[in-house]
Design a protein around this motif. Structure first.
Motif, mmCIF file in Angstrom:
data_model
loop_
_atom_site.group_PDB
_atom_site.id
_atom_site.type_symbol
_atom_site.label_atom_id
_atom_site.label_comp_id
_atom_site.label_asym_id
_atom_site.label_seq_id
_atom_site.Cartn_x
_atom_site.Cartn_y
_atom_site.Cartn_z
ATOM 1 N N ILE A 146 0.832 -1.216 0.000
ATOM 2 C CA ILE A 146 0.000 0.000 0.000
ATOM 3 C C ILE A 146 0.863 1.262 0.000
ATOM 4 N N PHE A 147 1.978 1.213 0.748
ATOM 5 C CA PHE A 147 2.859 2.381 0.812
ATOM 6 C C PHE A 147 3.518 2.664 -0.539
ATOM 7 N N PHE A 148 3.773 1.600 -1.299
ATOM 8 C CA PHE A 148 4.404 1.758 -2.619
ATOM 9 C C PHE A 148 3.388 2.179 -3.685
ATOM 10 N N ILE A 149 2.112 2.110 -3.335
ATOM 11 C CA ILE A 149 1.069 2.529 -4.278
ATOM 12 C C ILE A 149 0.637 3.970 -3.980
ATOM 13 N N HIS A 150 0.418 4.276 -2.708
ATOM 14 C CA HIS A 150 -0.219 5.561 -2.389
ATOM 15 C C HIS A 150 0.691 6.624 -1.772
ATOM 16 N N PHE A 151 1.968 6.311 -1.560
ATOM 17 C CA PHE A 151 2.874 7.307 -0.976
ATOM 18 C C PHE A 151 4.159 7.431 -1.784
ATOM 19 N N CYS A 152 4.007 7.371 -3.106
ATOM 20 C CA CYS A 152 5.170 7.393 -4.000
ATOM 21 C C CYS A 152 5.919 8.725 -3.981
ATOM 22 N N ASN A 153 5.194 9.812 -3.833
ATOM 23 C CA ASN A 153 5.835 11.127 -3.976
ATOM 24 C C ASN A 153 6.761 11.464 -2.817
ATOM 25 N N THR A 154 6.612 10.746 -1.721
ATOM 26 C CA THR A 154 7.439 11.017 -0.544
ATOM 27 C C THR A 154 8.289 9.804 -0.178
ATOM 28 N N SER A 155 8.449 8.907 -1.131
ATOM 29 C CA SER A 155 9.262 7.708 -0.927
ATOM 30 C C SER A 155 10.295 7.625 -2.051
ATOM 31 N N PHE A 156 11.440 7.050 -1.739
ATOM 32 C CA PHE A 156 12.567 7.136 -2.681
ATOM 33 C C PHE A 156 13.324 5.806 -2.800
ATOM 34 N N ILE A 157 13.889 5.638 -3.991
ATOM 35 C CA ILE A 157 14.733 4.491 -4.311
ATOM 36 C C ILE A 157 16.101 5.026 -4.728
ATOM 37 N N VAL A 158 17.161 4.398 -4.223
ATOM 38 C CA VAL A 158 18.518 4.719 -4.677
ATOM 39 C C VAL A 158 19.061 3.521 -5.445
ATOM 40 N N GLU A 159 19.536 3.775 -6.648
ATOM 41 C CA GLU A 159 20.065 2.704 -7.494
ATOM 42 C C GLU A 159 21.407 3.121 -8.087
#
Lengths: 159, 159
Positions: free
Chosen positions: B37-50
């Motif tokens: 749910i967090f990866f669906i509805h809170f994308c704008n404030t969540s981050f991935i580093v690659e």
């Protein structure tokens, strides 16, 4: 139906809700899906229904922060002995009002294909079922919506 | 440190993150706490580093909907081989910027008292530890913050 009250959730409601879930879900243990985080940070869009001190129902929802037109209903439960009395409909109505105040016009939710009561309820409420990428028991599902091997029936309603 | 990129999360990142968690948390299985749910509805404030295709780190956060001055960091992980290179600090900095854009001036987070690395990191970042109602290993904890028998060290930072 006796009188009942609806109010926003408080963090202290979490333990009460958790303690009834297995019973209300007919033996399924879904407690791991309902983090207390929701009872801390999404109180304004979540609701508790009580009659005197008895917990009759709850709804945990929030405004999507990815899509600013969407309100999401994460978890809803109604005491088995108090179903079919309009309490679920009233909870959804309260949530819809919050969504309108926040300029949200699309309500989303989902359930497991095994939960026929939830599917029937959402259909009565006017939700459409999203097409998805699979079919279980004749119902369109999205196979990996909440994780691998966790197919869900996805609901969508424009308000 | 080789070059890396930071971007917002997508729902499709969920499975990659889940697949590294036990390893990154040194054998602890906390996957149940990180709903998709967090990866669906809170994308704008969540981050991935690659770096190229390798997942180096992630942060899952959101704006509290109970307290409109609070941003909450729910989960952060950094690949064990890429720690102490400033990636965690950079992730927090990105989240702080989002909070400022949303007029949030208080950042909250929490961790288990067993997670000494996380406690030390938050202290280096300037977070204060809330007083709580207990002490474990000399650290103030809130005993039932995320449930009964789930004591947490609560962090708070004004930005």
């Amino acid at each position: 139906m006796d009188k009942y009250t609806i109010r926003n959730t408080l963090p202290t409601d979490y333990q009460r809700v958790i303690s009834v879930m297995i019973d209300w879900w007919n033996g399924r243990d879904l407690r791991y899906m309902l983090s207390k985080i929701f009872f801390i940070h999404f109180c304004n869009t979540s609701f508790i229904v009580e009659a005197e001190d008895q917990l009759l129902a709850f709804l945990v929802g929030f405004m999507s922060q990815t899509d600013d037109n969407v309100g999401y209903i994460h978890f809803v439960g109604v005491h088995p002995e108090f179903r079919k009395k309009g309490i679920g409909r009233e909870l959804y109505s309260q949530f819809f009002n919050k969504c309108k105040l926040n300029k949200r016009r699309i309500i989303k939710s989902c359930t497991s294909p095994v939960n026929k009561l939830s599917i029937a309820f959402h259909q009565r409420m006017g939700f459409l079922i999203e097409t998805g990428d699979g079919v279980i028991d004749g119902m369109p599902v999205t196979l990996n919506y909440l994780g691998v091997n966790a197919p869900k029936v996805l609901f969508r309603l424009e308000i």
